[in-house]
Design a protein around this motif. Structure first.
Motif, PDB file in Angstrom:
ATOM      1  N   ILE A  73       0.847  -1.202   0.000  1.00 12.45           N
ATOM      2  CA  ILE A  73       0.000   0.000   0.000  1.00 12.45           C
ATOM      3  C   ILE A  73       0.877   1.245   0.000  1.00 12.45           C
ATOM      4  O   ILE A  73       0.688   2.161  -0.783  1.00 12.45           O
ATOM      5  N   TRP A  74       1.851   1.308   0.922  1.00 12.63           N
ATOM      6  CA  TRP A  74       2.815   2.404   0.947  1.00 12.63           C
ATOM      7  C   TRP A  74       4.083   1.947   1.653  1.00 12.63           C
ATOM      8  O   TRP A  74       4.105   0.914   2.302  1.00 12.63           O
ATOM      9  N   ARG A  75       5.125   2.735   1.478  1.00 13.57           N
ATOM     10  CA  ARG A  75       6.407   2.411   2.100  1.00 13.57           C
ATOM     11  C   ARG A  75       7.032   3.690   2.655  1.00 13.57           C
ATOM     12  O   ARG A  75       6.934   4.752   2.043  1.00 13.57           O
ATOM     13  N   PHE A  76       7.662   3.573   3.833  1.00 12.71           N
ATOM     14  CA  PHE A  76       8.337   4.697   4.479  1.00 12.71           C
ATOM     15  C   PHE A  76       9.782   4.299   4.701  1.00 12.71           C
ATOM     16  O   PHE A  76      10.063   3.231   5.256  1.00 12.71           O
ATOM     17  N   SER A  77      10.717   5.132   4.315  1.00 11.47           N
ATOM     18  CA  SER A  77      12.139   4.803   4.393  1.00 11.47           C
ATOM     19  C   SER A  77      12.774   5.332   5.671  1.00 11.47           C
ATOM     20  O   SER A  77      12.378   6.391   6.180  1.00 11.47           O
ATOM     21  N   GLY A  78      13.739   4.591   6.184  1.00 14.73           N
ATOM     22  CA  GLY A  78      14.560   5.082   7.279  1.00 14.73           C
ATOM     23  C   GLY A  78      14.153   4.672   8.666  1.00 14.73           C
ATOM     24  O   GLY A  78      14.802   5.063   9.638  1.00 14.73           O
ATOM     25  N   ALA A  79      13.107   3.852   8.815  1.00  9.32           N
ATOM     26  CA  ALA A  79      12.685   3.429  10.155  1.00  9.32           C
ATOM     27  C   ALA A  79      11.904   2.127  10.044  1.00  9.32           C
ATOM     28  O   ALA A  79      11.214   1.880   9.050  1.00  9.32           O
ATOM     29  N   SER A  80      12.013   1.290  11.082  1.00 10.93           N
ATOM     30  CA  SER A  80      11.342  -0.010  11.115  1.00 10.93           C
ATOM     31  C   SER A  80      10.060   0.077  11.933  1.00 10.93           C
ATOM     32  O   SER A  80       9.989   0.842  12.907  1.00 10.93           O
ATOM     33  N   PRO A  81       9.044  -0.723  11.604  1.00 16.09           N
ATOM     34  CA  PRO A  81       7.795  -0.697  12.381  1.00 16.09           C
ATOM     35  C   PRO A  81       8.001  -1.276  13.772  1.00 16.09           C
ATOM     36  O   PRO A  81       8.733  -2.248  13.958  1.00 16.09           O
ATOM     37  N   ALA A  82       7.360  -0.650  14.761  1.00 11.78           N
ATOM     38  CA  ALA A  82       7.506  -1.119  16.144  1.00 11.78           C
ATOM     39  C   ALA A  82       6.172  -1.512  16.756  1.00 11.78           C
ATOM     40  O   ALA A  82       6.039  -2.564  17.380  1.00 11.78           O
ATOM     41  N   VAL A  83       5.149  -0.678  16.597  1.00 12.74           N
ATOM     42  CA  VAL A  83       3.840  -0.951  17.181  1.00 12.74           C
ATOM     43  C   VAL A  83       2.808  -0.080  16.475  1.00 12.74           C
ATOM     44  O   VAL A  83       3.141   0.993  15.949  1.00 12.74           O
ATOM     45  N   ALA A  84       1.566  -0.552  16.432  1.00 10.44           N
ATOM     46  CA  ALA A  84       0.495   0.193  15.776  1.00 10.44           C
ATOM     47  C   ALA A  84      -0.667   0.396  16.734  1.00 10.44           C
ATOM     48  O   ALA A  84      -0.909  -0.418  17.634  1.00 10.44           O
ATOM     49  N   TYR A  85      -1.379   1.508  16.519  1.00 11.69           N
ATOM     50  CA  TYR A  85      -2.590   1.807  17.281  1.00 11.69           C
ATOM     51  C   TYR A  85      -3.627   2.299  16.282  1.00 11.69           C
ATOM     52  O   TYR A  85      -3.534   3.413  15.776  1.00 11.69           O
ATOM     53  N   HIS A  86      -4.588   1.441  15.955  1.00 11.89           N
ATOM     54  CA  HIS A  86      -5.564   1.718  14.896  1.00 11.89           C
ATOM     55  C   HIS A  86      -4.822   2.073  13.605  1.00 11.89           C
ATOM     56  O   HIS A  86      -4.052   1.266  13.105  1.00 11.89           O
ATOM     57  N   ASP A  87      -5.026   3.282  13.062  1.00 10.28           N
ATOM     58  CA  ASP A  87      -4.361   3.619  11.798  1.00 10.28           C
ATOM     59  C   ASP A  87      -3.065   4.401  12.004  1.00 10.28           C
ATOM     60  O   ASP A  87      -2.516   4.951  11.050  1.00 10.28           O
ATOM     61  N   TYR A  88      -2.562   4.448  13.225  1.00  7.19           N
ATOM     62  CA  TYR A  88      -1.262   5.054  13.496  1.00  7.19           C
ATOM     63  C   TYR A  88      -0.210   3.947  13.621  1.00  7.19           C
ATOM     64  O   TYR A  88      -0.438   2.931  14.277  1.00  7.19           O
ATOM     65  N   LEU A  89       0.931   4.179  13.004  1.00  5.13           N
ATOM     66  CA  LEU A  89       2.062   3.273  13.151  1.00  5.13           C
ATOM     67  C   LEU A  89       3.208   4.034  13.799  1.00  5.13           C
ATOM     68  O   LEU A  89       3.489   5.181  13.429  1.00  5.13           O
ATOM     69  N   TYR A  90       3.880   3.387  14.739  1.00  6.05           N
ATOM     70  CA  TYR A  90       5.037   3.990  15.399  1.00  6.05           C
ATOM     71  C   TYR A  90       6.273   3.206  14.977  1.00  6.05           C
ATOM     72  O   TYR A  90       6.382   2.004  15.220  1.00  6.05           O
ATOM     73  N   ALA A  91       7.185   3.905  14.309  1.00  7.24           N
ATOM     74  CA  ALA A  91       8.410   3.305  13.812  1.00  7.24           C
ATOM     75  C   ALA A  91       9.597   3.900  14.563  1.00  7.24           C
ATOM     76  O   ALA A  91       9.472   4.926  15.242  1.00  7.24           O
ATOM     77  N   TRP A  92      10.762   3.253  14.386  1.00  5.38           N
ATOM     78  CA  TRP A  92      11.943   3.779  15.079  1.00  5.38           C
ATOM     79  C   TRP A  92      13.201   3.357  14.322  1.00  5.38           C
ATOM     80  O   TRP A  92      13.171   2.448  13.488  1.00  5.38           O
ATOM     81  N   ASN A  93      14.310   4.038  14.651  1.00  4.34           N
ATOM     82  CA  ASN A  93      15.559   3.781  13.936  1.00  4.34           C
ATOM     83  C   ASN A  93      16.788   3.929  14.834  1.00  4.34           C
ATOM     84  O   ASN A  93      17.845   4.355  14.373  1.00  4.34           O
ATOM     85  N   ASN A  94      16.636   3.606  16.112  1.00  3.83           N
ATOM     86  CA  ASN A  94      17.724   3.708  17.109  1.00  3.83           C
ATOM     87  C   ASN A  94      18.048   5.147  17.499  1.00  3.83           C
ATOM     88  O   ASN A  94      18.830   5.369  18.411  1.00  3.83           O
ATOM     89  N   GLU A  95      17.505   6.113  16.814  1.00  3.13           N
ATOM     90  CA  GLU A  95      17.721   7.515  17.155  1.00  3.13           C
ATOM     91  C   GLU A  95      16.418   8.244  17.467  1.00  3.13           C
ATOM     92  O   GLU A  95      16.402   9.160  18.273  1.00  3.13           O
TER      93      GLU A  95
END
Length: 416
Positions: A73-95
């Motif tokens: 559907i879509w892709r976001f660069s520079g961070a990995s998925p960590a947890v989701a809440y409904h239609d929000y996704l929280y990603a992170w990249n060690n920084e």
């Protein structure tokens, strides 16, 4: 699960009865880390960690895919998925922790420390340790662990286990290996005339191994208690109810969450990892052996032991079923009755599945697994035969037997 499962129980009330069939496979890019992270599932979207080639370098990102067929559907660069809440996704990249909605960045906050975010109530907890409000990213509290300062002649290596939260408590677990430095000796050439410094040499094995559990109040971040235990843990602590469980060198221990006092300890052979728990049992895996063991949460007594053929195992619980995926020498997915440990179904993995896999992630009626080869697999219940065939006609042997009996009966009647 996977992020939403803040207590690391790997338990889902969703029931996925075996047998399972392979629904779809999707490519996530190139070879992933060991072990590969599991997927995140929310609102009919499955989020995967994608590894792509950007010019001459590999780049980690997040892929959002449809749960029905795995299409991107879509892709976001520079961070990995960590947890989701409904239609929000929280990603992170060690920084940074990054909030995304429909692939667009909502907010971003810096974090320190290697811990991936977990979601507990309204808190997004990450690093070592900061709690954010998941909606707007505002900082609620921050905790800085104060480990003992090592002496000059000592060296210590600390490594942080994944954060765990439950029952109004956050657990920060830190593995430590500490050694006293040995004198290098006059023949080492490390000390010279006029130099008053002493040369030291590192020992080949640590003098002390330990895991420190730090319990924090989830609402304020204030320290509640600290327990230092003489093991190195190979997995995150598990919180179930009012207790926390942790395993390591041939032992598993249970502590009360309110004060950190020990409830029980169980001696098990091998290197024990606490991987999952349902309301009755704690599932423990021997990392370098074959045994999967169910301990009773109440007293730590062994309920059953299952000897697995595969190594590099991971597992999750779907209602009354424990699913185990393993590799080496061959990959397979096994379903056990959680109460008895009895195998009820197993499936050999596809021929191209030759690598280490993630923990199975269960959501709705689908079980998801990712592999180091950059693929995600989705399994769902296989259709059952709704119109079972009537009993087959008797075999030829049975027909002959019946015929013989009739002939014998007829002869007997004639003679009488």
């Amino acid at each position: 699960m996977a992020g939403k499962d803040s207590g690391h129980t790997s338990f889902s009330p969703d029931i996925i009865p075996p047998p399972l069939k392979l629904s779809w496979i999707t490519e996530r890019g190139f070879m992933d880390t060991y072990p590969p992270p599991g997927v995140i599932v929310s609102d009919n979207i499955v989020y995967t960690r994608d590894v792509l080639l950007n010019g001459s370098e590999f780049e980690t990102g997040t892929g959002a895919r449809a749960t029905v067929n795995g299409s991107l559907i879509w892709r976001f660069s520079g961070a990995s998925p960590a947890v989701a809440y409904h239609d929000y996704l929280y990603a992170w990249n060690n920084e940074s922790v990054i909030s995304l909605k429909n692939g667009m960045e909502v907010w971003r906050q810096p974090v320190t420390g290697p811990n991936s975010p977990i979601l507990y109530k309204d808190l997004l907890i990450a690093g070592n340790v900061t709690a954010f409000h998941h909606h707007n990213g505002s900082v609620i509290w921050t905790y800085h662990p104060q480990l003992l300062v090592q002496e000059t002649r000592h060296t210590r290596i600390d490594s942080y286990l994944p954060l765990t939260a439950g029952n109004e408590t956050v657990i920060l677990a830190i593995n430590s290996m500490e050694s006293e430095l040995a004198d290098a000796g006059s023949g080492s050439g490390a000390s010279t005339a006029g130099d008053s410094r002493t040369a030291f040499a590192y020992k080949s094995s640590p003098d002390e191994q330990s895991c420190t559990l730090i319990a924090l109040d989830a609402a304020s971040g204030k320290e509640r208690w600290i327990q230092k235990i003489p093991i190195l843990s190979g997995s995150a602590p598990v919180i179930s109810g009012d207790r926390v469980f942790i395993g390591g060198n041939a032992t598993v221990r249970s502590f009360w969450l309110n004060d950190g006092s020990e409830i029980w300890r169980a001696a098990l052979p091998g290197y024990s990892r606490t991987l999952s728990a349902d309301p009755e049992f704690l599932i423990v895996d021997d990392r370098f052996g074959h045994n999967v063991t169910a301990l009773r949460l109440e007293d730590g007594k062994t309920e059953w032991i299952y000897e697995s053929e595969g190594r590099s195992r991971s597992m999750s619980i779907a209602g009354p079923v424990l699913y185990i995926v393993g590799t080496m020498p061959s990959a397979g997915l096994v379903a056990l009755d959680i109460k008895t440990g009895t195998p009820i179904w197993e499936k050999e993995m596809p021929a191209d599945w030759t690598s280490i896999s993630s923990q199975p992630v269960i959501s709705g009626d689908t079980l998801y697994i990712t592999t180091m080869t950059g693929k995600t697999y989705a399994f769902s219940p296989a259709p059952q035969d709704q119109n079972p065939r009537p009993n087959p006609l008797p075999s030829s042997e049975i027909v002959l037997s019946i015929t013989a009996l009739i002939c014998i009966y007829a002869v007997t009647r004639r003679e009488s």
